[in-house]
Design an enzyme around this catalytic site. Structure first.
Site, PDB file in Angstrom:
ATOM      1  N   LYS A   1       0.838  -1.203   0.000  1.00 30.96           N
ATOM      2  CA  LYS A   1       0.000   0.000   0.000  1.00 30.96           C
ATOM      3  C   LYS A   1       0.884   1.269   0.000  1.00 30.96           C
ATOM      4  O   LYS A   1       2.098   1.176   0.004  1.00 30.96           O
ATOM      5  CB  LYS A   1      -0.964  -0.036   1.189  1.00 30.96           C
TER       6      LYS A   1
HETATM    7  C1  LIG Z   1      -5.272  -4.479   1.550  1.00 25.87           C
HETATM    8  C2  LIG Z   1      -6.744  -4.461   1.584  1.00 25.87           C
HETATM    9  C3  LIG Z   1      -7.480  -4.840   2.720  1.00 25.87           C
HETATM   10  C4  LIG Z   1      -6.877  -5.527   3.916  1.00 25.87           C
HETATM   11  O1  LIG Z   1      -5.847  -4.866   4.500  1.00 25.87           O
HETATM   12  P1  LIG Z   1      -4.782  -5.685   5.383  1.00 25.87           P
HETATM   13  O2  LIG Z   1      -4.004  -4.586   6.022  1.00 25.87           O
HETATM   14  O3  LIG Z   1      -3.986  -6.528   4.463  1.00 25.87           O
HETATM   15  O4  LIG Z   1      -5.548  -6.490   6.384  1.00 25.87           O
HETATM   16  C5  LIG Z   1      -8.858  -4.660   2.698  1.00 25.87           C
HETATM   17  N1  LIG Z   1      -9.483  -4.172   1.631  1.00 25.87           N
HETATM   18  C6  LIG Z   1      -8.818  -3.835   0.513  1.00 25.87           C
HETATM   19  C7  LIG Z   1      -9.582  -3.287  -0.641  1.00 25.87           C
HETATM   20  C8  LIG Z   1      -7.427  -3.981   0.456  1.00 25.87           C
HETATM   21  O5  LIG Z   1      -6.776  -3.678  -0.664  1.00 25.87           O
END
Ligand SMILES: *Cc1c(COP(=O)(O)O)cnc(C)c1O
Length: 421
Positions: free
Chosen positions: A207
């Site tokens: 991210k």
């Molecule tokens: C990455 C992601 C999540 C989950 O996040 P984590 O930190 O990996 O638990 C949830 N929703 C979307 C759309 C994501 O891209």
């Protein structure tokens, strides 16, 4: 740059040499010495968790996105669970969400014993289509979970109005924005984070900002923020450091929460990463502009749409193939790109098509826009530390592969073979 490579190259999948020697991933983190130093300082301090870095990170983050409150969680998924709890979701309730997302968005509805109701997406953005949502809103709807797919904000105003329109039949459903793709995205001139009732972010390494694992919920509502804080700390009404500072031992557990706390180690990394967020977003936007320009003349490649009222944050760069103009399917083109050492990916297998959801679904509904998109999607590498060469390699490889499988490419190939004989 010309629209076509000057000569047709043999694809790596057919024994030619790959565009790159080593695989370029679709996403990855970038850390510098300042990040590492920030973590080391916490490791030498008194508080590894429940310490001062948490509030510091939350305050700075809230300020950056333009929300009144930010509550950190141990992951984006835990943050989604917190938001589902704070929205009051429980057995018998429904929450509307999109099939075009990572399964965690829908899973958090199930964690609360409520029922996810999928609604199809708009063909341009692949975000929740408000028309489809409006057909499914009822007195049982407690929340709408919108996802900012690829970093392009969902139709937040329209979805918010839909939710409010339900008010006469009881409490109106809350709009929860899963902005795990969209940290830094702007919607009608405002950053996402302070627009929906609650906005959820993830700090996973792919991210925009990473804490290893981590997440955040932002809100302008003080009551939601308090519930979110309790839920991530076993449902306890005060925090360890407050008690230590007040010289008190007494605490009360007032709701059934979890240990979803983010550590001070992670928050120090988050604070340090936040310093570079503006620069990283600018880099992602520049890469996007280069991709869009490079593929403009390829009828087989549909680049992501951008609506007029948004500035996306570009977590992903998902192209859609015009399969009618190609002599191979998505699977072969995907494998051909991997053979060129371009780490393409697919986002997403629609959630309702996963076995867990299929086996439990009572609904026979299909979601044609999401299902059609899934057959044609390929995510190109997109991360802020991509070098100029990395971006050129992706462009080169995609042009090489698509040209090979295009009708036009096939004709050109014939012509060339004839000329060289
Ligand atoms: C990455 C992601 C999540 C989950 O996040 P984590 O930190 O990996 O638990 C949830 N929703 C979307 C759309 C994501 O891209």
């Amino acid at each position: 740059m010309s629209a076509l490579p000057t000569k047709l190259e043999t694809l790596a999948i057919h024994g030619g040499s790959p565009v790159r020697e080593r695989l370029l991933p679709y996403g990855r983190q970038s850390l510098n010495d300042a990040d590492i130093q920030a973590v080391v300082e916490v490791l030498k301090s008194d508080w590894l968790t429940t310490g001062p870095k948490i509030a510091e990170f939350e305050e700075r983050f809230a300020e950056w996105v333009g929300a009144r409150h930010a509550v950190s969680y141990s992951s984006g998924t835990a943050a989604l669970h917190g938001a589902a709890f704070a929205a009051g979701l429980g057995p018998g309730d429904e929450a509307i969400t999109t099939p075009m997302t990572f399964c965690a968005t829908a899973n958090c509805i199930l964690y609360q014993g409520a029922t996810p109701v999928f609604a199809d997406v708009s063909p341009d953005t692949l975000n929740l289509d408000p028309k489809e949502v409006s057909k499914r809103v009822s007195a049982r709807t407690k929340a709408i979970f919108a996802v900012d797919y690829a970093g392009h904000p969902a139709a937040l105003d329209e979805l918010g109005q839909l939710a409010k329109a339900q008010a006469p039949q009881g409490q109106s459903p809350l709009l929860i924005e899963d902005a795990c793709h969209a940290l830094g995205a702007e919607y009608r001139g405002k950053r996402v984070g302070g627009i929906a009732d609650m906005t959820v972010f993830s700090f996973h390494p792919v991210k925009h900002l990473t804490t290893g694992e981590g997440g955040m919920v932002t809100t302008n509502d003080a009551r939601l923020a308090e519930t979110l804080r309790r839920f991530r700390n076993h449902g306890i009404s005060s925090e360890a450091r407050q008690r230590q500072e007040a010289g008190q031992w007494f605490y009360e557990m007032v709701l059934l929460g979890f240990n979803y706390r983010l550590t001070d180690i992670a928050c120090a990394l988050g604070l340090s990463q936040l310093e570079k967020l503006d620069a990283n977003l600018a880099r992602r936007r520049a890469i996007t502009a280069q991709y869009a320009e490079a593929f403009r003349d390829f009828s087989a490649i549909v680049v992501p749409a951008v609506r007029e009222d948004v500035n996306p944050a570009w977590h992903l760069y998902p192209i859609r193939l015009n399969l009618g103009t190609l002599s191979a399917g998505r699977g072969e083109i995907f494998r051909a790109l991997r053979a060129e050492n371009i780490g393409v990916n697919v986002h997403y297998i629609p959630v309702h098509q996963h076995p867990y959801y299929r086996e439990r679904s009572k609904s026979k509904e299909s979601y044609p826009v999401a299902e059609d998109a899934y057959e044609r999607l390929i995510s190109l590498p997109m991360f802020h530390s991509m070098t100029v060469q990395d971006v050129e390699d992706v462009i080169h490889a995609l042009r090489k592969v698509v040209t090979h499988y295009e009708g036009k490419g096939a004709r050109l190939h014939l012509l060339e073979t004839r000329q060289s004989k």
